[in-house]
Write a protein that holds these residues in place. Sequence first.
Motif, mmCIF file in Angstrom:
data_model
loop_
_atom_site.group_PDB
_atom_site.id
_atom_site.type_symbol
_atom_site.label_atom_id
_atom_site.label_comp_id
_atom_site.label_asym_id
_atom_site.label_seq_id
_atom_site.Cartn_x
_atom_site.Cartn_y
_atom_site.Cartn_z
ATOM 1 N N GLU A 74 0.817 -1.219 0.000
ATOM 2 C CA GLU A 74 0.000 0.000 0.000
ATOM 3 C C GLU A 74 0.846 1.262 0.000
ATOM 4 N N SER A 75 2.116 1.160 0.375
ATOM 5 C CA SER A 75 2.977 2.341 0.408
ATOM 6 C C SER A 75 3.317 2.791 -1.007
ATOM 7 N N PRO A 76 3.094 4.052 -1.348
ATOM 8 C CA PRO A 76 3.418 4.528 -2.698
ATOM 9 C C PRO A 76 4.904 4.505 -2.995
ATOM 10 N N ASP A 77 5.735 4.447 -1.977
ATOM 11 C CA ASP A 77 7.185 4.428 -2.180
ATOM 12 C C ASP A 77 7.727 3.029 -2.459
ATOM 13 N N VAL A 78 6.892 2.010 -2.294
ATOM 14 C CA VAL A 78 7.354 0.627 -2.459
ATOM 15 C C VAL A 78 6.977 0.121 -3.845
ATOM 16 N N GLN A 79 7.992 -0.328 -4.594
ATOM 17 C CA GLN A 79 7.758 -0.911 -5.918
ATOM 18 C C GLN A 79 7.523 -2.417 -5.852
ATOM 19 N N GLY A 80 8.084 -3.051 -4.849
ATOM 20 C CA GLY A 80 7.939 -4.487 -4.717
ATOM 21 C C GLY A 80 8.369 -4.943 -3.341
ATOM 22 N N VAL A 81 7.926 -6.141 -2.959
ATOM 23 C CA VAL A 81 8.201 -6.690 -1.636
ATOM 24 C C VAL A 81 8.977 -7.990 -1.777
ATOM 25 N N VAL A 82 9.999 -8.144 -0.946
ATOM 26 C CA VAL A 82 10.754 -9.394 -0.840
ATOM 27 C C VAL A 82 10.485 -9.993 0.527
ATOM 28 N N LEU A 83 10.152 -11.275 0.552
ATOM 29 C CA LEU A 83 9.903 -11.976 1.805
ATOM 30 C C LEU A 83 10.892 -13.125 1.926
ATOM 31 N N THR A 84 11.792 -13.055 2.932
ATOM 32 C CA THR A 84 12.680 -14.190 3.174
ATOM 33 C C THR A 84 11.963 -15.192 4.070
ATOM 34 N N HIS A 85 12.188 -16.485 3.807
ATOM 35 C CA HIS A 85 11.287 -17.504 4.353
ATOM 36 C C HIS A 85 12.002 -18.848 4.335
ATOM 37 N N GLY A 86 11.693 -19.697 5.288
ATOM 38 C CA GLY A 86 12.178 -21.065 5.244
ATOM 39 C C GLY A 86 11.591 -21.821 4.068
ATOM 40 N N THR A 87 12.345 -22.778 3.531
ATOM 41 C CA THR A 87 11.900 -23.452 2.313
ATOM 42 C C THR A 87 10.819 -24.502 2.558
ATOM 43 N N ASP A 88 10.667 -24.983 3.801
ATOM 44 C CA ASP A 88 9.741 -26.092 4.052
ATOM 45 C C ASP A 88 8.307 -25.782 3.640
ATOM 46 N N THR A 89 7.833 -24.592 3.960
ATOM 47 C CA THR A 89 6.446 -24.229 3.643
ATOM 48 C C THR A 89 6.359 -22.972 2.793
ATOM 49 N N MET A 90 7.464 -22.619 2.139
ATOM 50 C CA MET A 90 7.486 -21.394 1.340
ATOM 51 C C MET A 90 6.423 -21.387 0.250
ATOM 52 N N GLU A 91 6.199 -22.536 -0.391
ATOM 53 C CA GLU A 91 5.229 -22.571 -1.486
ATOM 54 C C GLU A 91 3.811 -22.297 -0.985
ATOM 55 N N GLU A 92 3.522 -22.683 0.253
ATOM 56 C CA GLU A 92 2.190 -22.447 0.796
ATOM 57 C C GLU A 92 1.981 -20.977 1.166
ATOM 58 N N THR A 93 2.996 -20.365 1.763
ATOM 59 C CA THR A 93 2.897 -18.923 2.038
ATOM 60 C C THR A 93 2.791 -18.140 0.740
ATOM 61 N N ALA A 94 3.561 -18.535 -0.261
ATOM 62 C CA ALA A 94 3.488 -17.861 -1.559
ATOM 63 C C ALA A 94 2.077 -17.943 -2.123
ATOM 64 N N PHE A 95 1.452 -19.112 -2.028
ATOM 65 C CA PHE A 95 0.102 -19.262 -2.563
ATOM 66 C C PHE A 95 -0.899 -18.443 -1.753
ATOM 67 N N TYR A 96 -0.753 -18.450 -0.436
ATOM 68 C CA TYR A 96 -1.624 -17.622 0.407
ATOM 69 C C TYR A 96 -1.531 -16.151 -0.015
ATOM 70 N N LEU A 97 -0.317 -15.687 -0.252
ATOM 71 C CA LEU A 97 -0.130 -14.288 -0.655
ATOM 72 C C LEU A 97 -0.695 -14.026 -2.048
ATOM 73 N N SER A 98 -0.602 -15.002 -2.941
ATOM 74 C CA SER A 98 -1.183 -14.806 -4.277
ATOM 75 C C SER A 98 -2.704 -14.707 -4.188
ATOM 76 N N LEU A 99 -3.301 -15.416 -3.225
ATOM 77 C CA LEU A 99 -4.751 -15.357 -3.032
ATOM 78 C C LEU A 99 -5.211 -14.013 -2.475
#
Length: 324
Positions: A74-99
């Motif tokens: 929501e910040s107008p100054d942010v072009q993109g977000v990087v989230l560092t994350h453990g690999t075990d459940t990264m695909e599930e968090t990624a999907f949650y965020l895509s939803l």
Amino acid sequence: MTGYPHVRIITTGGTIASLPQDNGDLAASLSGEELVQRLGMASVQVDTLTTMGSFAFNYETLAFIGERVIEALESPDVQGVVLTHGTDTMEETAFYLSLTTGHYMKPVVLTGAQLDASNPHGDGPNNLRNAVCIAQSESARNIGTVIAFAGFLYAAREVRKVDTSALEAFDSPGWGPVGRMDGDRVIVLRQADRRPVLNVKVPVPVALVRLGVGMTGAEFQQMCTGYKGVVLEAFGRGNAHPSIHSEISRLVQQGVPVIVTSRCIRGAVRPVYGGGGGRDLERAGAWFAGDLAGEKARILLGLLLANNVGWQEMWRFVEAYSRP
């Protein structure tokens, strides 16, 4: 590496932030600030949410991450977000965020490491550099939520962790990456499709049942008791023991939605076979989710239930996320 003032890095722990402890255990211990300092990054906004392995995450963690990612987007100054994350459940968090963030025209890039931060040949630094490049790249404006790992970009809906220890830990079976890195250059091979989004909520618990030979309707019933939704990882094209379809029919009549996925890592479910196969499961009222992974169908259904989505609208979401 110089300044990236328009990228927000949110850290949650994982192997990329882990160091050996006195007892020999690996544990996530580096803060976000310590992580970026090791890379010599300047002028990067860093937000440390937590420091733990992603195997310890729960649904509340997903909602907490979702809220903070949206706050950054929501910040107008942010072009993109990087989230560092453990690999075990990264695909599930990624999907949650895509939803929950798919309507933003800003990339959300998840990354991590297979080798801990003490390893002189660790993969974390390069993965993080690549993720930051993607987050600020004009060519990635419409890429949606992706995992950046080992020089490739994978769409949140399709990506799976395919190796426990190799540096090339992720892949999208049947589809391949949506982009790749060439030095600091981001090459996008295909853009994300726009799909309906949901509000950030703590998902409702949903049963995830993976079939094995000999599992019958009685065992299936025991595994589903008490849940408001069920995801069935069925055989092959979406088949099950002949005694299971009557249990699915009973659940659906009680208002419990049932989604069918495959335990195979490649290919889509489709109601073709009778005699307890997919045609009978479809007749019983189950919804077929294409090649969506079972753990992702579980998150989708749990989030639909948490948002109090009606039955017909629920099917519309399942149908939308059943195809790449």
